[in-house]
Design a protein around this motif. Structure first.
Motif, PDB file in Angstrom:
ATOM      1  N   ASP A   1      -9.757   3.767  -0.196  1.00 25.07           N
ATOM      2  CA  ASP A   1      -9.620   2.853  -1.335  1.00 25.07           C
ATOM      3  C   ASP A   1      -8.384   3.187  -2.171  1.00 25.07           C
ATOM      4  O   ASP A   1      -7.707   2.290  -2.682  1.00 25.07           O
ATOM      5  N   VAL A   2      -8.108   4.482  -2.301  1.00 27.68           N
ATOM      6  CA  VAL A   2      -6.924   4.910  -3.048  1.00 27.68           C
ATOM      7  C   VAL A   2      -5.654   4.430  -2.346  1.00 27.68           C
ATOM      8  O   VAL A   2      -4.712   3.946  -2.984  1.00 27.68           O
ATOM      9  N   LEU A   3      -5.647   4.513  -1.039  1.00 26.90           N
ATOM     10  CA  LEU A   3      -4.472   4.089  -0.271  1.00 26.90           C
ATOM     11  C   LEU A   3      -4.290   2.572  -0.345  1.00 26.90           C
ATOM     12  O   LEU A   3      -3.160   2.079  -0.494  1.00 26.90           O
ATOM     13  N   GLU A   4      -5.393   1.846  -0.233  1.00 23.99           N
ATOM     14  CA  GLU A   4      -5.299   0.394  -0.317  1.00 23.99           C
ATOM     15  C   GLU A   4      -4.854  -0.053  -1.697  1.00 23.99           C
ATOM     16  O   GLU A   4      -4.127  -1.039  -1.850  1.00 23.99           O
ATOM     17  N   SER A   5      -5.282   0.695  -2.710  1.00 24.10           N
ATOM     18  CA  SER A   5      -4.846   0.384  -4.074  1.00 24.10           C
ATOM     19  C   SER A   5      -3.346   0.558  -4.213  1.00 24.10           C
ATOM     20  O   SER A   5      -2.659  -0.256  -4.849  1.00 24.10           O
ATOM     21  N   ALA A   6      -2.816   1.617  -3.613  1.00 19.85           N
ATOM     22  CA  ALA A   6      -1.376   1.858  -3.660  1.00 19.85           C
ATOM     23  C   ALA A   6      -0.615   0.762  -2.925  1.00 19.85           C
ATOM     24  O   ALA A   6       0.434   0.291  -3.391  1.00 19.85           O
ATOM     25  N   ARG A   7      -1.149   0.324  -1.791  1.00 21.56           N
ATOM     26  CA  ARG A   7      -0.496  -0.741  -1.038  1.00 21.56           C
ATOM     27  C   ARG A   7      -0.520  -2.049  -1.819  1.00 21.56           C
ATOM     28  O   ARG A   7       0.454  -2.821  -1.798  1.00 21.56           O
ATOM     29  N   SER A   8      -1.627  -2.304  -2.512  1.00 19.08           N
ATOM     30  CA  SER A   8      -1.735  -3.544  -3.289  1.00 19.08           C
ATOM     31  C   SER A   8      -0.759  -3.574  -4.465  1.00 19.08           C
ATOM     32  O   SER A   8      -0.405  -4.648  -4.957  1.00 19.08           O
ATOM     33  N   GLN A   9      -0.310  -2.382  -4.872  1.00 19.00           N
ATOM     34  CA  GLN A   9       0.651  -2.286  -5.956  1.00 19.00           C
ATOM     35  C   GLN A   9       2.102  -2.369  -5.471  1.00 19.00           C
ATOM     36  O   GLN A   9       3.035  -2.229  -6.254  1.00 19.00           O
ATOM     37  N   GLY A  10       2.253  -2.583  -4.158  1.00 18.99           N
ATOM     38  CA  GLY A  10       3.588  -2.785  -3.596  1.00 18.99           C
ATOM     39  C   GLY A  10       4.166  -1.597  -2.864  1.00 18.99           C
ATOM     40  O   GLY A  10       5.318  -1.649  -2.420  1.00 18.99           O
ATOM     41  N   ALA A  11       3.402  -0.511  -2.707  1.00 18.00           N
ATOM     42  CA  ALA A  11       3.915   0.658  -1.994  1.00 18.00           C
ATOM     43  C   ALA A  11       3.979   0.379  -0.496  1.00 18.00           C
ATOM     44  O   ALA A  11       3.051  -0.186   0.076  1.00 18.00           O
ATOM     45  N   ASN A  12       5.096   0.751   0.126  1.00 16.35           N
ATOM     46  CA  ASN A  12       5.189   0.584   1.567  1.00 16.35           C
ATOM     47  C   ASN A  12       4.535   1.782   2.263  1.00 16.35           C
ATOM     48  O   ASN A  12       4.095   2.733   1.619  1.00 16.35           O
TER      49      ASN A  12
END
Length: 225
Positions: free
Chosen positions: A124-135
């Motif tokens: 969930d932490v990783l998906e949150s980072a991706r949703s914020q625009g992190a590649n």
């Protein structure tokens, strides 16, 4: 006593073994991070077979791994010929060959350690980072690696220890050339074969001390909060 503790008989194998362990552990660490990241992210036909191949050096006899590497990297193979053309020296019976052998043998242990550590990172932490625009590279560098730091250190130390103790594959690929490719494990073996037990025990004690310190370090890392 002077024969047992001379530089040629002990100092060189110790130094070379530490150098090979350093180079191979760095190489296998980088490779394992990349492979564990890709294998954890993607699913594809034959993935199980590929991962089984990755783990083979862990269960195969070292002599079998050495023979395979000797065939792949030898002077009759196109890889060996290309490398010799570029570097003007063969891979086999060289320090480079010893590093490659140690890297291959240590890879399954490091890969499995990192793969397990990466799998424990909260998705969930990783998906949150991706949703914020992190590649994906940013997710790996700023999220996965910091959160899996214990597995990273443990994997690196275990890889170093495994490379330090590698014998069979190294002997077949790099040989046992005193002053050139003689490592601690091969030096111990040939010292026993020659009946020089004082020299063999001296190097054995050094190996045990180094391995004990490395395993103690990994135990402390695993047990830390």
């Amino acid at each position: 006593m002077s024969e047992a503790w001379s530089w040629d008989s002990i100092g060189f194998p110790v130094t070379l073994s530490l150098q090979i362990a350093c180079f191979s552990s760095i190489a296998v660490f980088i490779i394992s991070i990349a492979v564990a990241t890709l294998m954890g992210k993607y699913s594809f036909p034959g993935k199980v077979i590929l991962e089984t191949i990755f783990m083979l050096p862990l269960v195969l006899p070292p002599s079998v791994v050495g023979l395979l590497l000797l065939t792949i990297l030898g002077r009759r193979s196109w890889i060996g010929q290309a490398a010799e053309w570029l570097t003007h020296q063969p891979i086999v019976f060289s320090v480079t060959g010893a590093v490659i052998a140690a890297t291959v043998v240590a890879f399954p242990l490091v890969y499995q350690t990192l793969k397990t550590g990466f799998a424990l990172v909260n998705r969930d932490v990783l998906e949150s980072a991706r949703s914020q625009g992190a590649n994906e590279l940013q997710v790996l560098v700023y999220m996965i690696l910091p959160l899996a730091w214990r597995s990273l250190i443990t994997g690196f130390v275990l890889g170093f220890a495994r490379a330090l103790g590698e014998f069979g594959a190294t002997l077949m690929v790099a040989g046992n050339i005193p002053g050139k490719t003689q490592t601690l494990p091969t030096a111990i073996y040939f010292a026993v074969d020659a009946g020089n037990m004082q020299l063999a025990w001296s190097m054995t004690i050094i190996t045990i001390l180094i391995s004990f310190i490395l395993l103690l370090l990994t135990s402390n890392i695993r047990g830390s909060d």
